[in-house]
Each structure stands twice: as C-alpha cells, then as structure tokens.
Write a protein that holds these residues in place. Structure first.
Motif, PDB file in Angstrom:
ATOM      1  N   VAL A  98       0.858  -1.188   0.000  1.00 47.53           N
ATOM      2  CA  VAL A  98       0.000   0.000   0.000  1.00 47.53           C
ATOM      3  C   VAL A  98       0.890   1.232   0.000  1.00 47.53           C
ATOM      4  O   VAL A  98       1.864   1.326   0.760  1.00 47.53           O
ATOM      5  CB  VAL A  98      -0.937   0.006   1.227  1.00 47.53           C
ATOM      6  N   TYR A  99       0.553   2.185  -0.863  1.00 46.50           N
ATOM      7  CA  TYR A  99       1.337   3.408  -1.014  1.00 46.50           C
ATOM      8  C   TYR A  99       0.462   4.613  -0.691  1.00 46.50           C
ATOM      9  O   TYR A  99      -0.724   4.656  -1.074  1.00 46.50           O
ATOM     10  CB  TYR A  99       1.886   3.522  -2.433  1.00 46.50           C
ATOM     11  N   ALA A 100       1.061   5.592  -0.059  1.00 48.77           N
ATOM     12  CA  ALA A 100       0.319   6.775   0.364  1.00 48.77           C
ATOM     13  C   ALA A 100       0.184   7.769  -0.785  1.00 48.77           C
ATOM     14  O   ALA A 100       0.863   7.668  -1.813  1.00 48.77           O
ATOM     15  CB  ALA A 100       1.034   7.438   1.555  1.00 48.77           C
ATOM     16  N   GLN A 122       0.200   9.434  -7.430  1.00 47.09           N
ATOM     17  CA  GLN A 122       1.426   9.387  -6.645  1.00 47.09           C
ATOM     18  C   GLN A 122       1.747   7.962  -6.210  1.00 47.09           C
ATOM     19  O   GLN A 122       2.903   7.530  -6.248  1.00 47.09           O
ATOM     20  CB  GLN A 122       1.289  10.304  -5.412  1.00 47.09           C
ATOM     21  N   ALA A 123       0.714   7.217  -5.818  1.00 49.56           N
ATOM     22  CA  ALA A 123       0.918   5.839  -5.368  1.00 49.56           C
ATOM     23  C   ALA A 123       1.438   4.966  -6.507  1.00 49.56           C
ATOM     24  O   ALA A 123       2.348   4.142  -6.319  1.00 49.56           O
ATOM     25  CB  ALA A 123      -0.386   5.277  -4.808  1.00 49.56           C
ATOM     26  N   GLU A 143      -5.922   3.356   4.107  1.00 42.20           N
ATOM     27  CA  GLU A 143      -4.583   3.878   4.372  1.00 42.20           C
ATOM     28  C   GLU A 143      -3.849   4.317   3.110  1.00 42.20           C
ATOM     29  O   GLU A 143      -2.693   4.771   3.189  1.00 42.20           O
ATOM     30  CB  GLU A 143      -3.752   2.820   5.102  1.00 42.20           C
ATOM     31  N   GLY A 144      -4.472   4.180   1.923  1.00 42.02           N
ATOM     32  CA  GLY A 144      -3.825   4.587   0.688  1.00 42.02           C
ATOM     33  C   GLY A 144      -4.259   3.706  -0.480  1.00 42.02           C
ATOM     34  O   GLY A 144      -5.411   3.262  -0.539  1.00 42.02           O
ATOM     35  N   TRP A 145      -3.333   3.415  -1.402  1.00 40.00           N
ATOM     36  CA  TRP A 145      -3.640   2.609  -2.595  1.00 40.00           C
ATOM     37  C   TRP A 145      -2.753   1.368  -2.619  1.00 40.00           C
ATOM     38  O   TRP A 145      -1.520   1.469  -2.528  1.00 40.00           O
ATOM     39  CB  TRP A 145      -3.385   3.418  -3.870  1.00 40.00           C
ATOM     40  N   ALA A 146      -3.409   0.191  -2.728  1.00 34.75           N
ATOM     41  CA  ALA A 146      -2.680  -1.058  -2.945  1.00 34.75           C
ATOM     42  C   ALA A 146      -2.423  -1.164  -4.450  1.00 34.75           C
ATOM     43  O   ALA A 146      -3.366  -1.168  -5.250  1.00 34.75           O
ATOM     44  CB  ALA A 146      -3.476  -2.255  -2.450  1.00 34.75           C
ATOM     45  N   VAL A 147      -1.155  -1.265  -4.854  1.00 34.43           N
ATOM     46  CA  VAL A 147      -0.799  -1.177  -6.273  1.00 34.43           C
ATOM     47  C   VAL A 147       0.063  -2.373  -6.679  1.00 34.43           C
ATOM     48  O   VAL A 147       0.958  -2.787  -5.930  1.00 34.43           O
ATOM     49  CB  VAL A 147      -0.034   0.128  -6.571  1.00 34.43           C
TER      50      VAL A 147
END
Length: 543
Positions: free
Chosen positions: A34-36, A41-42, A96-100
């Motif tokens: 997961v990226y913020a 941006q993620a 919490e953000g994006w799972a990529v």
C-alpha cells in the motif's frame, strides 16, 4: 451411552482437523503493498519500487477503467538514454492509501485473481501476462514455428524506407519513414496501450499475448484508444516527430521494436514480415533481396510489405521447381487473390503423391497450389501447377485428393459452356451446381473410327504426355484450333485450355483398305504423325 458419545466426538474432531488446512490455504494471499498519496502518486511510487525505474524518469499515469474501488491503467515511462516503456497497473483504494501492483510481477498476477472480472475486457484478459511469461531465450523457437506472427507495420502493398538499423537500448529499435503523413499500422492483432493518452501522446504499445508486445514511437495522431483491441494492419497513427510526451525531433519517422515481458528484444537476427534483420540491413527471405539503412529515400533502403507474417515462406519453397509455382501464383493475380504462402511445399497422397503449397487466402480464400511433380521428370518438364480452392478443394479432399479416381488437377477453375464453374483432372472433371452440389464426370471412352482428342496445357515443353489431359473428347473431324484471334482458343476458354502454351494429340483406331495414302498435318509449332506406332512425319517448323 458414554461409549457412543466418545465415538461421536472423535469423529467430529477428525472432520474438523481434516478441514482446517483448507481454511489456512484460502487465506494464503500475497499482500499487495500500500502506497500513500493520490492514486497517481501511489502508482508512480509503485513503479519505481517494483520495477526499479530511475528516480529521474518521467512517469505519466492514466486510468483505463474503474470498478468497485479498483482501477486498471497505464504508466508511461520516459528515462534518459532509454526507449520509452508502458507498464500496466492495478490499484485498489484502501483507507490507508492505494494497494498497487505493476505488471510482470507476482504481485500483478495475484491482483488479477482479486479484481472484478468486468474491470477488464475479454481482449485485455486474453493478452495479459498472468502466466509464467515467454522468455527471451525461447525467441528462436517462436520464430521457427511462426508463433510470434509479426508483420511489417504498414499497409500491404506499400513501402517504407529503412532509415536506421538496430539502435537504442539493447539495440532493439529500427527506424522507418514514408511519404508525408504515412500511416503506421498494427504489426499483429492485440490490445493497444498509450504512454500518455491525449494530444501529446507519441508512444503506443500493442500486447499480443504470452508477454509479446510491439512498440511504436514518434507517432502523431494516434487513432486507437487506450486499452482498445486492434486487428492486424489496422491503422494506429501516423509517423511523426514527437518525443516523450513533449518536444520534437527533426524528420518524420517512427521507431519500431519488440518487447518480451517488458524487456527490449535485440532485433538483429529477428525475422518479421518476411524480412530478416541483419546488422544495418534487412534481407527479404523469399529471394535474398537486401536493403540497407540510409537517411536518403532510395530503392536501396525500400522495404515493401508483401503481406508476409513472421518469417514468411517463399513461393514454391522446398519444391525445387520454384518457377512453376511462381507462374501459377502470378497467373491468378498473386497476393490479391491468393494471399501468401502459409508453409513450405509438401507432398500429399500415397499412391499418386503430388506437391502442394497452401496459401493463406486473398480474394479466393485459403487455396492450394498443386503440382504433379512425379509426372514432370527433369528431362521433359512442362507440367504446370494449378490452383485448387473453395468448393472444389473441399470436395477433392473429401474423396481422397490425388489418390482418388480423379487423379491430379490438370486445369485451373474455369467456366464451362453453361457458365458453371468447372475444373479438370487426369481422369475427369468436376462441375459446381451450387452449395453442396458438385458433379463428378469421367472423360469419355475411346471410340473406334473417331479421333480421341486430348488437350494439355504446358509451361516448358509440348511433348510431355506423362501429364494428364486438360480436356478430352471424341471427334469425327480432325479440324483444330486455327489462329490466335480471341474466341478461337480450344473450347473458346470453356474447356480450361489456355489460349496459348497448349498441345493437342489426336489418336484413334481406323481401318484402311490396302493402298497408298498421303497424310498431311498443319500446325504452328511441331507436328508428329505415327501409324501403328511408326513415326512417318516429324517436323518442328510450321507447315
């Protein structure tokens, strides 16, 4: 009672313990990182993290479809001193953000198992790399069995100029240029993905499955959408002068290269569109014509698209009688009607084998060129190759082909006196009356007191009577074809006999009273007359 209860409890415990590994296995999923930040941006962070992309590379993130919190899209990667690249991504929005996940990774293959099925089109599913991908080491095997099936990326019948040989990272790219506003076409069917969708877009990647992609750069006016399915030779844009997703180069052209699992493939030695890349040159496989790169537009660097796919095959390749196949191919309009060879010349049949070469089909559809090699010995020659197609081909194959009672073809398809399609064979002919209605007839039997007339087409020498006849009939009169005027050909073109390059043999059993007789024959070529097998007239000049 206690004994029964214990037994019951023991059985339940065994059942529960045997099922517990299934529960554990179902939970074994690779967690997606997961990226913020925003989705853009993620994804940018994920590309640098999962693919090792340089921190100085320019990244262009685009979405194709969004469904139930998931996004499927592309990332254009433009790094210094590298060819541009396009990666696909899958991203799921979380608290919490994006799972990529970025393609060509275990993460991406894991994400493919979790996304909504409708996030991707059937064509996208079919071309995505979600199985162990093709390796660069298997490239030679792929070429040998034509599995890569790559064509030249411009229209069949048109030419482009080779302006630069292998260059760029891994020496993967070739440069081609054409006249002003020359179009660029898909080298194979697949799904197109953009580096930076929009007016500034200049790089297109087309996925063909098994990790194989073709790439097109410096394009103007890309005509296909991001994630759109395209067909072989469909227009995808025009050659141009754009670089990255901004800026320009001088001189309109386009880069073309191939990637395997996202890795640039060295193109020297590769074969596509019927041409072999050899250093700074391309060699046409069917005849060894060589064209070498130049910034000038001349015949010496002109590459023509003849419609060949992959390594291609040449006309008559493997026969040892290529001119015979070439003559038949051109007699039928070449690529326009027959397409291009789909394989080498092979033998067909057991008791009466012939040589055949299959063609992938132009206006005629899939066709065969058939050549009676066994009855065309080197010291005689003369037997033509003939085209077998459509309903006649299907029927002929269904009855055993050259091993059937019909024998080998001895004419191309023609219209008979009733205007119906007909084709001749060694022992008879076929008439097409309509779908599913083919009539087969034998040649007439010899009749005493009549001439037995046999016409044969030929390509080299008129006296090879080992070949089967094109037309047979019984006649009382011995009159024959007279001149070259249109319509005066044997049968007025209704027998399958050519207007020129044919021979006719008149034979029969006749009874004469004892006496002295004078025999006379007139022809525009050669004349032989035999009585009881004895040659009484032989002349190779006009009489």
């Amino acid at each position: 009672m206690l004994r029964y209860r214990l037994l019951y409890l023991l059985i339940v415990a065994l059942l529960l313990s045997s099922s517990s590994p299934l529960v554990v296995q179902a939970d074994r999923q690779i967690p997606l990182p997961v990226y913020a930040g925003t989705r853009e941006q993620a994804v940018q962070t994920a590309v640098r993290d999962q693919k090792g992309v340089s921190a100085t590379a320019t990244l262009e993130v685009s979405s194709i479809t969004e469904l139930n919190g998931w996004t499927f899209g592309t990332v254009g990667v433009f790094a210094d001193n590298e060819l541009p690249n396009v990666y696909l991504y899958l991203a799921e929005q979380r608290t919490e953000g994006w799972a990529v996940a970025i393609e060509y990774t275990d993460l991406f293959r894991a994400a493919l198992k979790r996304i909504p099925r409708d996030l991707l089109t059937p064509e996208q599913w079919a071309t995505l790399d979600y199985n162990p991908a093709t390796s660069l080491q298997s490239l030679i095997e792929l070429q040998n069995d034509r599995s890569m099936q790559i064509s030249l990326p411009w229209p069949v019948g048109e030419s482009r100029y080779l302006t630069q040989g292998p260059h760029g990272a891994q020496s993967a790219a070739l440069d081609f240029a054409g006249p002003a506003n020359a179009t660029v076409h898909a080298a194979r069917g697949g799904v197109a993905y953009h580096a930076c969708p929009g007016a500034a877009d200049t790089h297109l990647r087309i996925d063909h499955g098994n990790g194989i992609s073709t790439n097109y750069y410096h394009l103007d006016a890309i005509t296909v959408g991001n994630g759109q399915a395209v067909a072989r030779w469909e227009t995808v844009g025009r050659q141009g002068t754009k670089v990255r997703c901004q800026g320009y180069v001088t001189g309109a052209h386009f880069h073309f290269w191939i990637t395997i699992n996202g890795q640039n493939m060295p193109i020297d030695g590769f074969e596509f569109g019927g041409w072999h890349v050899s250093g700074n040159c391309m060699i046409r496989i069917r005849d060894a014509t060589t064209r070498c790169a130049s910034v000038y537009f001349t015949a010496n660097n002109t590459i023509t698209n003849e419609g060949a796919i992959g390594s291609g095959y040449s006309i008559g390749q493997g026969s040892g009688r290529e001119p015979v196949f070439d003559q038949a191919y051109n007699r039928h309009g070449g690529a326009r009607n027959l397409g291009y060879p789909a394989g080498l010349v092979v033998w067909w049949g057991n008791t009466n084998p012939v040589m055949i070469q299959e063609y992938d089909g132009g206006a005629f559809g899939p066709s065969l060129l058939v050549y009676d090699r066994n009855n065309d010995p080197d010291h005689l020659r003369g037997v033509p190759a003939y085209v077998l197609r459509g309903a006649f081909r299907q029927y002929y194959q269904s009855i055993g082909g050259p091993d059937s009672w019909l024998g080998v073809p001895t004419s191309d398809e023609y219209l008979n006196a009733e205007g119906k399609p007909q084709q001749s064979f060694r022992n008879g002919f076929l008439i097409y009356h309509g779908p599913g209605n083919i009539e087969a007839r034998s040649w007439p039997a010899r009749q005493d007191g009549q001439w037995y007339v046999e016409y044969r087409n030929y390509v080299h020498d008129v006296w090879n009577f080992q070949m089967g006849p094109t037309w047979v009939e019984n006649r009382f009169s011995s009159s024959c074809w007279v001149d070259n005027a249109p319509g005066s050909e044997p049968g007025a073109m209704r027998w399958g006999v050519w207007p020129d390059y044919f021979t006719v043999r008149w034979s029969g059993r006749f009874y004469f009273d004892e006496g002295v007789y004078r025999f006379r024959a007139a022809a525009d070529d050669r004349v032989y007359i035999r009585v009881d097998g004895n040659l009484i007239i032989e002349d190779r000049e006009y009489h």
